[in-house]
Write a protein that holds these residues in place. Structure first.
Motif, short mmCIF file in Angstrom:
data_model
loop_
_atom_site.label_atom_id
_atom_site.label_comp_id
_atom_site.label_asym_id
_atom_site.label_seq_id
_atom_site.Cartn_x
_atom_site.Cartn_y
_atom_site.Cartn_z
N HIS A 10 0.82 -1.21 0.00
CA HIS A 10 0.00 0.00 0.00
C HIS A 10 0.85 1.27 0.00
CE1 HIS A 10 -3.59 -2.35 0.45
NE2 HIS A 10 -3.21 -2.85 1.61
N VAL A 11 2.19 1.10 -0.03
CA VAL A 11 3.11 2.23 -0.01
C VAL A 11 3.51 2.59 -1.45
CG1 VAL A 11 5.40 3.06 0.70
CG2 VAL A 11 4.02 1.64 2.26
N VAL A 12 3.41 3.87 -1.79
CA VAL A 12 3.94 4.38 -3.05
C VAL A 12 5.07 5.35 -2.72
CG1 VAL A 12 3.49 5.79 -5.09
CG2 VAL A 12 1.82 4.07 -4.37
N ILE A 13 6.24 5.08 -3.26
CA ILE A 13 7.39 5.96 -3.07
C ILE A 13 7.26 7.14 -4.04
CG2 ILE A 13 9.90 6.17 -3.26
CD1 ILE A 13 10.10 3.23 -2.50
N VAL A 14 7.43 8.36 -3.51
CA VAL A 14 7.34 9.57 -4.33
C VAL A 14 8.70 10.26 -4.32
CG1 VAL A 14 6.20 11.79 -4.66
CG2 VAL A 14 4.89 9.84 -3.79
N PRO A 64 5.42 -1.20 -10.24
CA PRO A 64 5.09 -0.16 -11.21
C PRO A 64 5.88 1.13 -11.01
CG PRO A 64 3.10 -1.20 -10.36
CD PRO A 64 4.23 -1.70 -9.52
N LEU A 65 6.35 1.69 -12.13
CA LEU A 65 7.06 2.97 -12.13
C LEU A 65 6.24 3.96 -12.93
CD1 LEU A 65 9.50 4.84 -11.64
CD2 LEU A 65 10.57 3.83 -13.68
N LEU A 66 5.82 5.03 -12.28
CA LEU A 66 5.01 6.07 -12.92
C LEU A 66 5.84 7.35 -12.96
CD1 LEU A 66 1.75 5.37 -10.91
CD2 LEU A 66 2.35 4.47 -13.16
N ILE A 67 5.85 8.00 -14.12
CA ILE A 67 6.73 9.16 -14.32
C ILE A 67 5.89 10.39 -14.64
CG2 ILE A 67 8.64 10.10 -15.65
CD1 ILE A 67 9.38 7.16 -16.32
N GLU A 68 6.18 11.46 -13.92
CA GLU A 68 5.55 12.76 -14.18
C GLU A 68 6.64 13.70 -14.71
OE1 GLU A 68 2.19 14.15 -13.31
OE2 GLU A 68 1.76 12.02 -13.58
N HIS A 69 6.61 13.98 -16.01
CA HIS A 69 7.56 14.93 -16.59
C HIS A 69 6.93 16.32 -16.53
CE1 HIS A 69 10.46 12.01 -18.10
NE2 HIS A 69 9.47 11.30 -18.60
N LEU A 70 7.50 17.22 -15.73
CA LEU A 70 6.96 18.56 -15.62
C LEU A 70 7.59 19.48 -16.66
CD1 LEU A 70 6.81 19.04 -11.73
CD2 LEU A 70 5.12 18.05 -13.28
N PRO A 71 6.83 20.44 -17.18
CA PRO A 71 7.36 21.31 -18.24
C PRO A 71 8.39 22.30 -17.74
CG PRO A 71 5.14 21.98 -17.63
CD PRO A 71 5.39 20.68 -16.93
N HIS A 72 8.38 22.60 -16.45
CA HIS A 72 9.40 23.48 -15.89
C HIS A 72 9.65 23.10 -14.44
CE1 HIS A 72 5.49 25.43 -15.11
NE2 HIS A 72 6.03 25.81 -13.97
N ASN A 73 10.75 23.57 -13.91
CA ASN A 73 11.17 23.21 -12.55
C ASN A 73 10.31 23.96 -11.53
OD1 ASN A 73 12.49 22.52 -10.21
ND2 ASN A 73 14.48 23.33 -10.82
N VAL A 74 9.56 23.21 -10.72
CA VAL A 74 8.72 23.82 -9.69
C VAL A 74 9.29 23.57 -8.29
CG1 VAL A 74 6.63 23.74 -11.08
CG2 VAL A 74 7.21 21.78 -9.63
N GLY A 75 10.55 23.15 -8.24
CA GLY A 75 11.21 22.95 -6.97
C GLY A 75 10.76 21.69 -6.26
N ALA A 81 4.25 18.04 -4.40
CA ALA A 81 2.80 18.24 -4.53
C ALA A 81 2.28 17.49 -5.75
CB ALA A 81 2.48 19.73 -4.63
N ALA A 82 3.01 17.57 -6.87
CA ALA A 82 2.60 16.86 -8.09
C ALA A 82 2.68 15.36 -7.90
CB ALA A 82 3.46 17.31 -9.27
N GLY A 83 3.77 14.89 -7.29
CA GLY A 83 3.94 13.45 -7.10
C GLY A 83 2.95 12.86 -6.12
N MET A 84 2.63 13.59 -5.08
CA MET A 84 1.65 13.11 -4.10
C MET A 84 0.25 13.05 -4.72
SD MET A 84 3.29 15.24 -0.91
CE MET A 84 2.11 14.85 0.38
N THR A 85 -0.04 14.01 -5.58
CA THR A 85 -1.33 13.98 -6.28
C THR A 85 -1.44 12.72 -7.13
OG1 THR A 85 -1.47 16.40 -6.34
CG2 THR A 85 -2.79 15.19 -7.95
N ARG A 86 -0.37 12.41 -7.87
CA ARG A 86 -0.38 11.22 -8.71
C ARG A 86 -0.50 9.96 -7.86
NH1 ARG A 86 1.59 9.63 -13.86
NH2 ARG A 86 0.71 7.54 -14.22
N ALA A 87 0.22 9.91 -6.75
CA ALA A 87 0.17 8.73 -5.88
C ALA A 87 -1.24 8.53 -5.32
CB ALA A 87 1.18 8.86 -4.75
N LEU A 88 -1.88 9.60 -4.91
CA LEU A 88 -3.24 9.49 -4.40
C LEU A 88 -4.20 9.06 -5.50
CD1 LEU A 88 -3.42 12.64 -2.09
CD2 LEU A 88 -3.21 10.26 -1.39
N ASP A 89 -4.00 9.56 -6.70
CA ASP A 89 -4.84 9.15 -7.83
C ASP A 89 -4.70 7.65 -8.11
OD1 ASP A 89 -5.80 11.70 -8.18
OD2 ASP A 89 -4.47 12.19 -9.87
#
Length: 323
Positions: A10-14, A64-75, A81-89
Motif C-alpha cells: 500500500h506504499v507508493v514511493i514519491v 510499477p514505475l510512474l513518471i511525471e515529466h513537468l514542463p518546468h522546474n517547480v522545486g 505536490a505533483a507526485g503526491m497527487t499522482r500517488a493518491l490518484d
C-alpha cells in the motif's frame, strides 16, 4: 497480526528529481532491492536537462514505475505536490517521500511496519554519505519560527521521538493525513516546505521519528560539526528561499494563532546568522550574503500581502481552489 508485505503493497514511493541522473539511478536500483517491495514508485522529473530521461526510460523495477515529466522546474515543494497527487490518484494508502540523492536500505519497509499501526506520519533514521548517522532531531520553536536541535540521544529511553517538524527526505505519511492537511505549499519551491508541512500535521497528529535506519545519503556535502548539529554547505538559491519562505511560514503561524512578531523577528536574525556561519565556516566565502538579503526583503513582502492564502485542502486544490 498485520502482514508487513501487505502494508508495503500500500506504499507508493514519491521521488522528486532535478538534474541528478546518477543519483537517481542509484536510488532506483536500491528500490529494486527492497524486501518487501512497495506498491509502486512515482518519479517527478522537474524538467531535468541531463540524462534523467534516459535513466527513467531504462529503469527496470519489480513494481510499477510512474513518471511525471513537468514542463518546468517547480522545486521540491511543487514536485512533491505533483507526485503526491499522482500517488493518491493511483490509490496509495501511504506515501514515502524522498529526494533523489539517497538510497533506501533493503529492510526499510519492514522496519516501518511496526510503526504504521500506531502513527500516520513517520520518519526513519538516515546515514550520511560516509555511513555515519545523520543528525536529524529537531523541534520547532513556534515563537521564533526556528527549528532547534534536541541534544543527546533521543532514543535512550524510547525507540520513538515525537517531533513537530517534517522532512521530505524520508517522510512516510498516510493518504488520510494528506487529504486532511492538503498538499505541500508549492510557493516554498525549496527549503522550509517540509518543516512547515510537518508542523501543520503535528497540530492534528503525532509526528514520529523512530529508531530504525531506512535511508543513506549518496551526495557528499561539505559540513562542520557544531556539537549539537552538523551544518552543511548550501546554495544561493537555497539561501534565498530559506529566508523568503520565512514569510510564508509566518503567515501559517499567524493563521493558527502561533505567531509572535518580536519572537519571529529574533528567529529571523538567528536564521540569517546561521547562514553567515555556514558561509564563513563551511563555504569560506561571503558572496552568498546577497541572496540572504534578497530573501529577507521578499519575506517582508509576503507578510504584507493582503491576498495571501494558505494552500487549500486536497479536494479544493484539485477543483482549482485558492492558490
Amino acid at each position: 497480526m498485520h502482514d508487513p508485505d501487505a502494508d508495503a503493497q500500500h506504499v507508493v514511493i514519491v521521488i522528486t528529481t532535478f538534474n541528478r541522473a546518477g543519483h537517481l539511478d542509484e536510488l532506483l536500483q536500491s528500490i529494486a532491492r527492497l524486501d518487501p517491495l512497495p506498491g509502486g514508485v512515482v518519479v517527478v522529473d522537474n524538467a531535468s536537462t541531463d540524462g534523467t530521461a534516459d535513466v527513467l526510460a531504462g529503469a527496470q523495477l519489480p513494481c510499477p514505475l510512474l513518471i511525471e515529466h513537468l514542463p518546468h522546474n517547480v522545486g521540491g515543494a511543487g514536485g512533491f505536490a505533483a507526485g503526491m497527487t499522482r500517488a493518491l490518484d493511483e490509490g496509495a494508502r501511504w506515501l514515502w517521500l524522498m529526494d533523489d540523492d539517497v538510497v533506501v536500505l533493503p529492510a526499510a519497509l519492514a522496519s516501518f511496519h511496526p510503526w504504521m499501526q500506531r502513527y500516520s506520519c513517520i520518519h526513519g533514521r538516515r546515514y550520511d554519505a560516509a555511513g555515519k548517522p545523520f543528525f536529524w532531531q529537531h523541534l520547532l520553536h513556534e515563537s521564533l519560527g526556528v527549528h532547534l536541535p534536541v541534544r543527546g540521544d533521543v532514543f535512550e529511553d524510547s525507540p520513538v521521538f515525537h517531533t513537530n517538524v517534517g522532512c521530505f527526505e524520508g517522510m512516510l505519511v498516510s493518504s488520510e493525513v494528506v487529504r486532511e492537511i492538503g498538499l505541500p505549499d508549492a510557493r516554498f519551491f525549496l527549503n522550509g516546505d517540509d518543516l512547515t508541512y510537518g508542523w501543520l500535521i503535528s497540530r492534528r497528529h503525532p509526528v514520529a521519528y523512530v529508531d530504525a535506519f531506512v535511508l543513506q545519503k549518496t551526495r557528499a556535502q561539505r559540513q562542520i560539526d557544531l556539537g549539537v548539529r552538523h551544518l552543511n554547505d548550501s546554495s544561493d538559491l537555497s539561501r534565498f528561499c530559506g529566508m523568503r519562505n520565512r514569510g510564508h511560514q509566518a503567515r501559517y503561524l499567524q493563521l493558527h494563532g502561533s505567531y509572535s512578531r518580536v519572537g519571529f523577528g529574533v528567529g529571523t536574525l538567528l536564521a540569517a546568522g546561521k547562514e553567515l556561519v555556514r558561509l564563513v565556516a563551511v563555504e569560506r566565502s561571503l558572496t552568498g550574503l546577497a541572496p540572504v538579503w534578497r530573501g529577507w526583503r521578499a519575506a517582508r513582502t509576503i507578510l504584507r500581502d493582503p491576498h495571501w492564502r494558505p494552500e487549500p485542502p486536497f479536494g479544493d486544490r484539485r477543483a482549482g481552489g485558492a492558490s
